[in-house]
Design a protein around this motif. Structure first.
Motif, short mmCIF file in Angstrom:
data_model
loop_
_atom_site.label_atom_id
_atom_site.label_comp_id
_atom_site.label_asym_id
_atom_site.label_seq_id
_atom_site.Cartn_x
_atom_site.Cartn_y
_atom_site.Cartn_z
N GLN A 66 -2.11 25.12 -49.82
CA GLN A 66 -1.09 24.45 -49.01
C GLN A 66 0.30 24.98 -49.32
N LEU A 67 0.57 25.23 -50.60
CA LEU A 67 1.89 25.74 -50.97
C LEU A 67 2.11 27.16 -50.46
N ARG A 201 10.74 32.91 -52.26
CA ARG A 201 9.61 32.12 -51.78
C ARG A 201 8.90 31.43 -52.95
N ARG A 202 8.85 32.10 -54.08
CA ARG A 202 8.24 31.49 -55.26
C ARG A 202 9.04 30.26 -55.71
N GLN A 203 10.36 30.38 -55.69
CA GLN A 203 11.20 29.24 -56.05
C GLN A 203 11.03 28.11 -55.05
N ARG A 204 10.84 28.46 -53.79
CA ARG A 204 10.60 27.42 -52.78
C ARG A 204 9.28 26.69 -53.08
N ALA A 205 8.27 27.45 -53.52
CA ALA A 205 7.00 26.81 -53.88
C ALA A 205 7.19 25.84 -55.05
N ARG A 206 7.99 26.24 -56.03
CA ARG A 206 8.27 25.34 -57.16
C ARG A 206 8.98 24.08 -56.67
N LEU A 207 9.89 24.24 -55.76
CA LEU A 207 10.64 23.11 -55.22
C LEU A 207 9.71 22.17 -54.46
N LEU A 208 8.87 22.72 -53.59
CA LEU A 208 7.98 21.91 -52.77
C LEU A 208 6.87 21.26 -53.60
N ARG A 209 6.55 21.86 -54.74
CA ARG A 209 5.52 21.29 -55.62
C ARG A 209 5.89 19.88 -56.10
N SER A 210 7.19 19.62 -56.22
CA SER A 210 7.64 18.36 -56.81
C SER A 210 8.66 17.67 -55.91
N CYS A 233 11.42 18.44 -47.82
CA CYS A 233 10.38 17.43 -47.82
C CYS A 233 9.15 18.01 -48.48
N GLY A 234 9.00 17.73 -49.78
CA GLY A 234 7.95 18.37 -50.55
C GLY A 234 6.73 17.49 -50.77
N HIS A 235 5.97 17.84 -51.79
CA HIS A 235 4.70 17.18 -52.11
C HIS A 235 4.68 16.80 -53.59
#
Length: 379
Positions: A66-67, A201-210, A233-235
């Motif tokens: 999903q991420l 994009r990796r930093q965005r994944a870290r942001l959306l993770r939490s 709006c993350g997860h």
């Protein structure tokens, strides 16, 4: 006197011991359970093993997939090419993103990887990404898929749930997702990892993770952050410290376990060729693999449920990897009838034999012997 039941040969079995117990006890003693330093060290160790700069730990392999989509803003209106010969999560994450999964056939019975020729035919103006999957841990030709994606301006993602410890996934694609579910080559019970080459994009994944928060719980608790903002709006896809501690122990042993898996797979090939030559073993000998599962194809027309029942009676667990996703009721209802003849033939004949590092060579011989007798009974 009743005859003793044969000891069951498990399909898959996690390798867990004193090192894992100590690691978990240390987390309890430290009294910090949520995502913290152990998770970060696990990310670093996993990245180093796979030859990439960084990795992002998450709560499951599904969350990792999903991420991948979320970090690259794949959403409503987009189509994503996916294999039907995979676990359902490969397609369901596309649906949850609001996009449309477009199922692609496999090459053939001896190579159940997505067909690049069939994928090319299914690309439309709405196609945004391709999701390839390293079936059974057998490496796909990522370079060829990268070239196809480049020709059409598409993103390339890897479902690497079967490929932990295999160098390559995430190196040339846009993102790769790994799973640490209990039956995988290494486990944290539940858990996953995302590898993304592009730092933004990796930093965005870290942001959306939490939850899209600009500061994590550890920073706030230890006074390194006095407040936070929510910028997306993350997860809640965080990995906890207990799983991070397990991962730190398991990842060190993963290369050795994968070597054992490959040796066992080679032994299976030899035994099957000698004892049950009518059974097809997919992929050529020497194909690069993490040897996650041991897939075989039963003879055409063989009664698979009967074979599985006979092997169960002989104390051997088996499974099927996988029922074709496009034939599940939900996907037929939501996306209509799709014809994937190679996938359908493969799915109808496929059987998975036990494969894990705790197996002994004698276990392989017993499994093959049980399969030989089960096929005779099924006929």
């Amino acid at each position: 006197m009743t005859k003793a039941e044969p000891q069951v040969i498990e399909l898959a079995a996690p390798v867990l011991g004193e090192a894992e117990k100590r690691a978990l006890a240390e987390v309890i003693d430290d009294r910090w359970l949520t995502m913290g330093d152990r998770v970060r060290r696990f990310e670093q160790a996993f990245a180093e093993l796979h030859g990439v700069d960084e990795a992002v730990a998450v709560s499951s392999g599904t969350a990792a997939l999903q991420l991948c989509l979320a970090a690259f803003d794949v959403g409503p209106g987009a189509e994503v090419l996916v294999p039907s010969m995979s676990f359902v999560a490969t397609a369901s994450v596309v649906v949850h993103a609001g996009a449309t999964p477009v199922f692609v056939d496999v090459e053939g019975p001896d190579r159940p990887h997505m067909s690049i020729e069939d994928a090319r035919r299914r690309i439309t103006g709405r196609t945004r990404a391709i999701m390839i999957m390293h079936y059974g841990g057998y490496e796909m030709d990522v370079a060829a898929w990268r070239a196809l994606a480049g020709e059409h301006g598409l993103l390339l993602f890897e479902d690497a749930a079967h490929a932990a410890g295999l160098a390559g996934p995430g190196a040339t694609s846009d993102a790769a997702a790994f799973s640490f579910f209990t039956n995988k080559n290494m486990t944290t019970a539940e858990g996953g990892m995302v590898v993304i080459g592009d730092p933004e994009r990796r930093q965005r994944a870290r942001l959306l993770r939490s939850h899209g928060m600009t500061a994590n719980t550890l920073d706030r608790t230890r006074g390194r952050a006095v407040g936070y903002d929510v910028v997306a709006c993350g997860h809640n896809f965080r990995m906890d410290e207990l799983r991070g501690a397990l991962g730190l122990v398991q990842v060190e042993r993963l290369p050795g376990w994968n070597r054992t898996r490959r040796e066992l797979a080679d032994r299976y090939r030899a035994e099957l060729g000698r004892e049950v030559p009518e059974v097809v073993v997919p992929f050529a000998p020497g194909h690069r693999t993490a040897a996650h599962i041991m897939p075989v194809l039963l003879p055409d027309g063989c009664d698979r449920p009967r074979v599985m029942a006979e092997m169960r009676a002989a104390g051997v667990q088996t499974s099927v990897h996988f029922p074709a996703i496009h034939q599940f009721e939900y996907y037929r209802r939501a996306h209509g009838a799709v014809s994937l003849p190679n996938t359908e033939r493969f799915s109808a004949r496929q059987l998975t034999l036990p494969l894990h590092p705790a197996l002994e060579p004698g276990d392989v011989e017993r499994v093959v012997s049980a399969l030989r007798e089960a096929i005779r009974a099924a006929r």
